[in-house]
Motif scaffolding. Structure first.
Motif, mmCIF file in Angstrom:
data_model
loop_
_atom_site.group_PDB
_atom_site.id
_atom_site.type_symbol
_atom_site.label_atom_id
_atom_site.label_comp_id
_atom_site.label_asym_id
_atom_site.label_seq_id
_atom_site.Cartn_x
_atom_site.Cartn_y
_atom_site.Cartn_z
ATOM 1 N N GLY A 1 0.808 -1.219 0.000
ATOM 2 C CA GLY A 1 0.000 0.000 0.000
ATOM 3 C C GLY A 1 0.836 1.261 0.000
ATOM 4 N N LEU A 2 2.032 1.190 0.618
ATOM 5 C CA LEU A 2 2.969 2.305 0.632
ATOM 6 C C LEU A 2 4.293 1.849 0.039
ATOM 7 N N ARG A 3 5.024 2.815 -0.510
ATOM 8 C CA ARG A 3 6.368 2.536 -1.031
ATOM 9 C C ARG A 3 7.346 3.582 -0.518
ATOM 10 N N ARG A 4 8.559 3.126 -0.218
ATOM 11 C CA ARG A 4 9.618 4.055 0.150
ATOM 12 C C ARG A 4 10.051 4.828 -1.092
ATOM 13 N N LEU A 5 10.315 6.110 -0.917
ATOM 14 C CA LEU A 5 10.851 6.909 -2.009
ATOM 15 C C LEU A 5 12.375 6.905 -1.930
ATOM 16 N N ALA A 6 13.001 6.870 -3.087
ATOM 17 C CA ALA A 6 14.469 6.889 -3.149
ATOM 18 C C ALA A 6 14.936 8.331 -3.020
ATOM 19 N N VAL A 7 15.297 8.712 -1.811
ATOM 20 C CA VAL A 7 15.682 10.099 -1.511
ATOM 21 C C VAL A 7 17.082 10.101 -0.913
ATOM 22 N N ARG A 8 17.917 10.997 -1.383
ATOM 23 C CA ARG A 8 19.267 11.135 -0.837
ATOM 24 C C ARG A 8 19.193 11.488 0.647
ATOM 25 N N GLY A 9 20.019 10.793 1.461
ATOM 26 C CA GLY A 9 20.046 11.065 2.892
ATOM 27 C C GLY A 9 18.992 10.330 3.696
ATOM 28 N N ILE A 10 18.215 9.474 3.032
ATOM 29 C CA ILE A 10 17.173 8.694 3.694
ATOM 30 C C ILE A 10 17.595 7.228 3.688
ATOM 31 N N PRO A 11 17.389 6.450 4.758
ATOM 32 C CA PRO A 11 16.523 6.744 5.893
ATOM 33 C C PRO A 11 17.137 7.708 6.904
ATOM 34 N N VAL A 12 16.249 8.347 7.654
ATOM 35 C CA VAL A 12 16.634 9.145 8.812
ATOM 36 C C VAL A 12 16.728 8.193 10.004
ATOM 37 N N VAL A 13 17.788 8.313 10.774
ATOM 38 C CA VAL A 13 17.981 7.438 11.933
ATOM 39 C C VAL A 13 17.872 8.264 13.212
ATOM 40 N N ARG A 14 17.087 7.783 14.143
ATOM 41 C CA ARG A 14 16.944 8.436 15.447
ATOM 42 C C ARG A 14 16.840 7.333 16.512
#
Length: 299
Positions: A252-265
Motif C-alpha cells: 500500500g505504501l512505497r519508500r521513495l528513493a531520496v538522498r540522505g534517507i533513511p533518517v535514523v533516530r
C-alpha cells in the motif's frame, strides 16, 4: 496518605462534593471538613462554590498541581516498601509517544503479561512533549519517546534505533522513480505531525538537512490518519519503519528513493531523575532494554 490532599484532588476532579464523597466512601460533611482543614493549612480558599458548580480558583489550581505530585510520590513510596515483601505486581503507569505506543509497545506488553500476570499496565499515548511532562509531574512511572529530549529532573536513556522513510502511495508518481530530487520533494504535498511530536521534529530536521521548504504542508495529529491519507494519494510523509512496516509489506505504501534517507533516530526511556523504581518498573525497563524485544529492522 495525606487525606486532606486526596479529598481535595477528588473534589477538584469530580467538580462536585456529593460525587467526591461517593467515590471516597465518605459522608459529604466529612468531605467539606477536610476541604476546610486544607484551606486553613494553606491560608486561603481553594474552591469557588455555588449551587451549580464547584471549581478551582487560582490558588486551588496551584495546590491541585502539587497535590497530584505529592499523592503520586506517596503511592510510589508505598509500592517500593511493598515490593520488599512481595513479587512484582500492581499498577505500572506507562506513557509512550504515538509511534512506539501504538506499533511497538503492545508487543512488549504481551511478553510482560505472559511472564508477570500480576503487573497491570496502564498506558497513556501522547506526543513526546506531553509524555515528558507527565513523567516530570510523577503521573507516569516510565515514558518512551522518540528522538532527542533534554529536560532537567528527567533521566533519558536511548535504548533502540529507529529508522524513518519518506513514503508515498504505491501509485504516486514519485513512487515510480529511481531517484527523487530535492525540487520534486519541495513541490510535493507533505503530511506531517503536530509540533511537539518526535516525528515532526525528525521531519523538520530532514527538511533542514535537504534544504527543503515545502509549499504545501498539511498537519495531522495522528500517525494512523497520516498513513491513511498518504495511501489515499493526498501527499507524502516521513514515518518510522515501525509504523509503516505492514503497509510496506502489503504494497500500500512505497519508500521513495531520496538522498540522505533513511533518517535514523532513537527511542528513549524517560524516568524521574530520582530513579527509585518499583519491581514492576524495574522488570519493564529490563525487558525493554533486552535485545529482541522489538521487531527486526529492515536491511
Amino acid at each position: 496518605m495525606d487525606q486532606p490532599l486526596l479529598v481535595f484532588v477528588t473534589v477538584a476532579e469530580q467538580k462536585n462534593f456529593t460525587r467526591a464523597a461517593e467515590q471516597l466512601h465518605m459522608t459529604q460533611p466529612a468531605v467539606s471538613q477536610y476541604i476546610k482543614t486544607l484551606e486553613r493549612m494553606v491560608g486561603t480558599k481553594l474552591l469557588e462554590r455555588s449551587n451549580k458548580y464547584v471549581r478551582l480558583n487560582k490558588a486551588g489550581i496551584i495546590v491541585y498541581h502539587h497535590a497530584k505530585e505529592i499523592l503520586g510520590q506517596y503511592a510510589r513510596m508505598q509500592c517500593l516498601v511493598d515490593d520488599l515483601m512481595h513479587t512484582a505486581s500492581g499498577l505500572l503507569s506507562l506513557g509512550a509517544s504515538y509511534t512506539f505506543g501504538e506499533y511497538v509497545l503492545p508487543h512488549v506488553i504481551a511478553g510482560l503479561h505472559a511472564q508477570y500476570p500480576l503487573i497491570k499496565p496502564r498506558i497513556t499515548i501522547g506526543n513526546t512533549k506531553e509524555i515528558a511532562e507527565l513523567v516530570l509531574n510523577h503521573q507516569l512511572d516510565v515514558g518512551i519517546v522518540e528522538g532527542g529530549l533534554q529536560r532537567e529532573n528527567l533521566y533519558v536513556e536511548p535504548f533502540a534505533e529507529d529508522v524513518m522513510y519518506v513514503v508515498a502511495a504505491a501509485d504516486h508518481p514519485l513512487a515510480q522513480q529511481e531517484q527523487v530530487s530535492a525540487a520534486e520533494l519541495t513541490e510535493a504535498t507533505w503530511i506531517v505531525r503536530e509540533v511537539g511530536s518526535g516525528t515532526r521534529e525528525a521531519t523538520e530536521k530532514m527538511f533542514a538537512a535537504l534544504q527543503l521548504t515545502p509549499a504545501d504542508l498539511l498537519e495531522f495529529g495522528s500517525t494512523q490518519i497520516i498513513k491513511e491519507s498518504v495511501e489515499a494519494g493526498i501527499g507524502i510523509t516521513l514515518l518510522s519503519y515501525w509504523a509503516i512496516r505492514k503497509e510496506l509489506s502489503r504494497g500500500g505504501l512505497r519508500r521513495l528513493a531520496v538522498r540522505g534517507i533513511p533518517v535514523v533516530r532513537s527511542f528513549s526511556l524517560v524516568t524521574p531523575a530520582t530513579r527509585f523504581y518499583t519491581k514492576a518498573t524495574q522488570i519493564f525497563l529490563e525487558r525493554v532494554r533486552q535485545e529482541g524485544t522489538l521487531p527486526a529492522l529492515p536491511d
